[in-house]
Structures are given as C-alpha cells and as structure tokens.
Design a protein around this motif. Structure first.
Motif, PDB file in Angstrom:
ATOM      1  N   LEU A  19      72.244  22.556  32.565  1.00 47.62           N
ATOM      2  CA  LEU A  19      71.832  22.633  31.651  1.00 47.62           C
ATOM      3  C   LEU A  19      71.995  21.438  30.107  1.00 47.62           C
ATOM      4  O   LEU A  19      73.296  21.336  30.136  1.00 47.62           O
ATOM      5  CB  LEU A  19      71.212  23.886  30.759  1.00 47.62           C
ATOM      6  N   TYR A  20      71.190  20.806  29.959  1.00 49.96           N
ATOM      7  CA  TYR A  20      72.016  20.011  28.577  1.00 49.96           C
ATOM      8  C   TYR A  20      69.991  19.479  27.107  1.00 49.96           C
ATOM      9  O   TYR A  20      69.467  19.980  28.406  1.00 49.96           O
ATOM     10  CB  TYR A  20      71.524  18.321  29.238  1.00 49.96           C
ATOM     11  N   VAL A  21      71.007  19.751  26.663  1.00 50.84           N
ATOM     12  CA  VAL A  21      69.888  19.293  25.067  1.00 50.84           C
ATOM     13  C   VAL A  21      70.075  19.143  24.277  1.00 50.84           C
ATOM     14  O   VAL A  21      71.278  17.905  24.219  1.00 50.84           O
ATOM     15  CB  VAL A  21      70.239  21.036  24.419  1.00 50.84           C
ATOM     16  N   GLY A  22      68.950  17.693  24.148  1.00 51.14           N
ATOM     17  CA  GLY A  22      68.951  16.613  23.288  1.00 51.14           C
ATOM     18  C   GLY A  22      67.964  16.814  22.846  1.00 51.14           C
ATOM     19  O   GLY A  22      67.274  17.351  22.760  1.00 51.14           O
ATOM     20  N   ILE A  23      67.412  14.927  21.780  1.00 53.20           N
ATOM     21  CA  ILE A  23      66.667  15.379  20.889  1.00 53.20           C
ATOM     22  C   ILE A  23      65.534  13.788  20.867  1.00 53.20           C
ATOM     23  O   ILE A  23      67.134  12.966  21.073  1.00 53.20           O
ATOM     24  CB  ILE A  23      67.423  15.439  19.588  1.00 53.20           C
ATOM     25  N   THR A  24      65.044  12.987  20.649  1.00 51.05           N
ATOM     26  CA  THR A  24      64.289  12.150  20.895  1.00 51.05           C
ATOM     27  C   THR A  24      63.085  11.769  19.893  1.00 51.05           C
ATOM     28  O   THR A  24      62.511  12.849  19.448  1.00 51.05           O
ATOM     29  CB  THR A  24      64.106  12.197  22.328  1.00 51.05           C
ATOM     30  N   ASN A  25      62.826  11.408  19.408  1.00 50.84           N
ATOM     31  CA  ASN A  25      61.140  10.449  18.322  1.00 50.84           C
ATOM     32  C   ASN A  25      60.452   9.557  20.263  1.00 50.84           C
ATOM     33  O   ASN A  25      58.725   9.278  19.723  1.00 50.84           O
ATOM     34  CB  ASN A  25      61.860   9.428  17.706  1.00 50.84           C
ATOM     35  N   ASP A  26      61.089  10.059  21.255  1.00 48.94           N
ATOM     36  CA  ASP A  26      59.611   9.582  22.485  1.00 48.94           C
ATOM     37  C   ASP A  26      60.557   9.660  23.754  1.00 48.94           C
ATOM     38  O   ASP A  26      61.472   9.590  24.364  1.00 48.94           O
ATOM     39  CB  ASP A  26      60.050   7.811  22.650  1.00 48.94           C
ATOM     40  N   ARG A  30      62.612   8.445  26.671  1.00 48.99           N
ATOM     41  CA  ARG A  30      64.173   8.969  26.785  1.00 48.99           C
ATOM     42  C   ARG A  30      64.132   9.346  28.414  1.00 48.99           C
ATOM     43  O   ARG A  30      65.060   9.945  29.204  1.00 48.99           O
ATOM     44  CB  ARG A  30      64.133  10.341  25.792  1.00 48.99           C
ATOM     45  N   ILE A  31      63.392  10.480  29.181  1.00 54.43           N
ATOM     46  CA  ILE A  31      62.819  11.201  30.120  1.00 54.43           C
ATOM     47  C   ILE A  31      63.669  10.276  31.590  1.00 54.43           C
ATOM     48  O   ILE A  31      64.433  10.004  32.321  1.00 54.43           O
ATOM     49  CB  ILE A  31      61.909  11.912  30.475  1.00 54.43           C
ATOM     50  N   ASN A  36      66.448   7.689  35.521  1.00 57.12           N
ATOM     51  CA  ASN A  36      67.352   6.594  36.023  1.00 57.12           C
ATOM     52  C   ASN A  36      69.101   6.153  35.023  1.00 57.12           C
ATOM     53  O   ASN A  36      68.580   4.486  36.387  1.00 57.12           O
ATOM     54  CB  ASN A  36      66.237   5.046  35.631  1.00 57.12           C
ATOM     55  N   LYS A  37      68.854   7.039  34.669  1.00 58.34           N
ATOM     56  CA  LYS A  37      70.480   6.706  35.122  1.00 58.34           C
ATOM     57  C   LYS A  37      71.101   5.329  34.221  1.00 58.34           C
ATOM     58  O   LYS A  37      71.962   5.137  34.159  1.00 58.34           O
ATOM     59  CB  LYS A  37      71.120   6.938  36.059  1.00 58.34           C
ATOM     60  N   TYR A  46      75.901  14.237  36.006  1.00 61.80           N
ATOM     61  CA  TYR A  46      75.967  15.130  36.552  1.00 61.80           C
ATOM     62  C   TYR A  46      74.825  15.235  37.341  1.00 61.80           C
ATOM     63  O   TYR A  46      74.407  16.230  37.431  1.00 61.80           O
ATOM     64  CB  TYR A  46      76.234  15.846  36.176  1.00 61.80           C
ATOM     65  N   ASN A  47      73.727  14.266  37.181  1.00 62.66           N
ATOM     66  CA  ASN A  47      72.666  14.320  37.684  1.00 62.66           C
ATOM     67  C   ASN A  47      71.637  14.784  36.997  1.00 62.66           C
ATOM     68  O   ASN A  47      70.868  15.258  38.142  1.00 62.66           O
ATOM     69  CB  ASN A  47      72.643  14.152  39.472  1.00 62.66           C
ATOM     70  N   VAL A  48      71.828  14.669  35.630  1.00 62.48           N
ATOM     71  CA  VAL A  48      70.683  16.309  35.396  1.00 62.48           C
ATOM     72  C   VAL A  48      69.617  15.229  34.895  1.00 62.48           C
ATOM     73  O   VAL A  48      69.791  14.360  33.618  1.00 62.48           O
ATOM     74  CB  VAL A  48      71.519  16.844  33.871  1.00 62.48           C
ATOM     75  N   ASN A  49      68.811  15.389  34.990  1.00 66.18           N
ATOM     76  CA  ASN A  49      67.414  14.370  34.811  1.00 66.18           C
ATOM     77  C   ASN A  49      65.873  14.972  35.179  1.00 66.18           C
ATOM     78  O   ASN A  49      64.775  14.974  35.067  1.00 66.18           O
ATOM     79  CB  ASN A  49      67.365  13.374  35.870  1.00 66.18           C
TER      80      ASN A  49
END
Length: 97
Positions: A19-26, A30-31, A36-37, A46-49
């Motif tokens: 699991l990865y927690v992130g923040i963005t305005n778009d 971002r995803i 697309n790494k 860790y190929n978390v996408n």
C-alpha cells in the motif's frame, strides 16, 4: 473560476499486498504517472499502480493533514478503509477518467 481540488489516495499492487498513500492536485495525471512508471521511488520499485481509494478536498491543509493521518494508520485500518470504499479492490483509474 473552478475551485481547486486536492486528492489523498491509496495505491496497491496487483496482489494487494503493498500500500502507498499519496497526495496530489490532479488525480488523473498522478495515477497516469504511477502507471507509466514516470516517478522513481517506492511505487516504481514495487510496481504499485492500482488506485484503490481516494478522497477529495477543497483545502490543501485538510488534504495534507489527512494524508499524514492515513500514513500513520496501521495496515489493518487502511485495509478496512479501502474495503468499505472499494469492496473488490478494483482499480478505480478508469472510473475517474
């Protein structure tokens, strides 16, 4: 003028064991970058996408506060949060496009 949005999100890998927690305005951009790494680091390594959870905020301070809160959650609490929001742990990326 459109109001700016801020997103707190959780990504996982195809096995749902990272699991990865992130923040963005778009969130869409971002995803896309994670998928697309384009971003070196944890998610690329860790190929978390797979987008499994997100929240929307109008205020960046509230979004940052929530991101920190989620990062501090134990794994079990994150899993419960994701499962309530997305019971099958589907990749939500297509739904946000």
């Amino acid at each position: 003028m459109e109001e700016k949005k801020f997103y707190v999100y959780i990504l996982s890998n195809k096995y749902n064991n990272v699991l990865y927690v992130g923040i963005t305005n778009d969130l869409k951009r971002r995803i896309y970058e994670h998928k697309n790494k384009f971003i070196d680091g944890f998610t690329k390594k860790y190929n978390v996408n797979k987008l499994v959870y997100y929240e929307i905020y109008n205020d960046p301070i509230n979004a940052i506060t929530r991101e920190k809160q989620l990062k501090d959650f134990r794994r079990e609490k994150k899993v419960r949060l994701i499962t309530e929001f997305n019971p099958n742990w589907e990749d939500l990326y297509q739904k946000i496009l």
